[in-house]
Structures are given as C-alpha cells and as structure tokens.
Design a protein around this motif. Sequence first.
Motif, PDB file in Angstrom:
ATOM      1  N   LYS A   1     -26.159  11.006   0.047  1.00  0.00           N
ATOM      2  CA  LYS A   1     -24.929  11.653   0.253  1.00  0.00           C
ATOM      3  C   LYS A   1     -24.280  12.300  -1.153  1.00  0.00           C
ATOM      4  N   LYS A   2     -24.818  11.956  -2.288  1.00  0.00           N
ATOM      5  CA  LYS A   2     -24.447  12.798  -3.522  1.00  0.00           C
ATOM      6  C   LYS A   2     -25.086  13.942  -3.642  1.00  0.00           C
ATOM      7  N   HIS A   3     -26.246  14.275  -3.129  1.00  0.00           N
ATOM      8  CA  HIS A   3     -26.772  15.656  -2.859  1.00  0.00           C
ATOM      9  C   HIS A   3     -26.013  16.693  -2.006  1.00  0.00           C
ATOM     10  N   LEU A   4     -25.363  16.072  -0.876  1.00  0.00           N
ATOM     11  CA  LEU A   4     -24.817  16.710   0.061  1.00  0.00           C
ATOM     12  C   LEU A   4     -23.316  17.281  -0.593  1.00  0.00           C
TER      13      LEU A   4
ATOM     14  N   ILE B   1     -22.861  17.491  -3.705  1.00  0.00           N
ATOM     15  CA  ILE B   1     -23.074  18.785  -4.970  1.00  0.00           C
ATOM     16  C   ILE B   1     -23.353  20.161  -4.147  1.00  0.00           C
ATOM     17  N   ILE B   2     -23.919  20.186  -2.882  1.00  0.00           N
ATOM     18  CA  ILE B   2     -24.310  21.317  -2.294  1.00  0.00           C
ATOM     19  C   ILE B   2     -22.959  21.880  -1.951  1.00  0.00           C
ATOM     20  N   ILE B   3     -22.107  21.175  -1.269  1.00  0.00           N
ATOM     21  CA  ILE B   3     -20.775  21.543  -0.796  1.00  0.00           C
ATOM     22  C   ILE B   3     -20.048  21.775  -1.772  1.00  0.00           C
TER      23      ILE B   3
ATOM     24  N   ILE C   1     -20.955  23.353  -4.660  1.00  0.00           N
ATOM     25  CA  ILE C   1     -21.634  24.776  -5.001  1.00  0.00           C
ATOM     26  C   ILE C   1     -21.265  25.693  -4.070  1.00  0.00           C
ATOM     27  N   VAL C   2     -21.422  25.663  -2.870  1.00  0.00           N
ATOM     28  CA  VAL C   2     -21.117  26.687  -1.726  1.00  0.00           C
ATOM     29  C   VAL C   2     -19.745  26.870  -1.774  1.00  0.00           C
TER      30      VAL C   2
END
Length: 61
Positions: free
Chosen positions: A2-5, A7-9, A11-12
């Motif tokens: 969930k932490k990676h998701l 971070i990706i959101i 950045i986008v």
Amino acid sequence: MKKHLVIIIAIVVGFTTFMLGYSLPPFLEVGFGGGENVGAGAVPDADLMKQYENLYKDTEE
C-alpha cells in the motif's frame, strides 16, 4: 504494498499538476478560459483590423 501505491499516486499527481501549471498560463493569456464569451459572429475590434491592414501594406511594398 500500500505504501508503494501511495508513492506512485503522489508522483503521478505531482507531475500532472506540474504540467497543468505550465500549460494553463499561456491559455489564459490568449483568451482560452479567461471568462470572455466571444460568439462565432463576433465583430473584430477596429484596432485589430487596422493592424491587419498595416501588415498587408508592409508585405505588398
């Protein structure tokens, strides 16, 4: 995971707002979205027409 998701959101969203910030001021400068409602049958300003006439005179000489 969930932490990676998150971070990706982030950045986008950051990149999207950055690009929107670069594209928005030129559109407002030329009149897109400036709040001016110009219809299809709008009459151009007299000053603008004089500028066009002067352009044509400069190119013909």
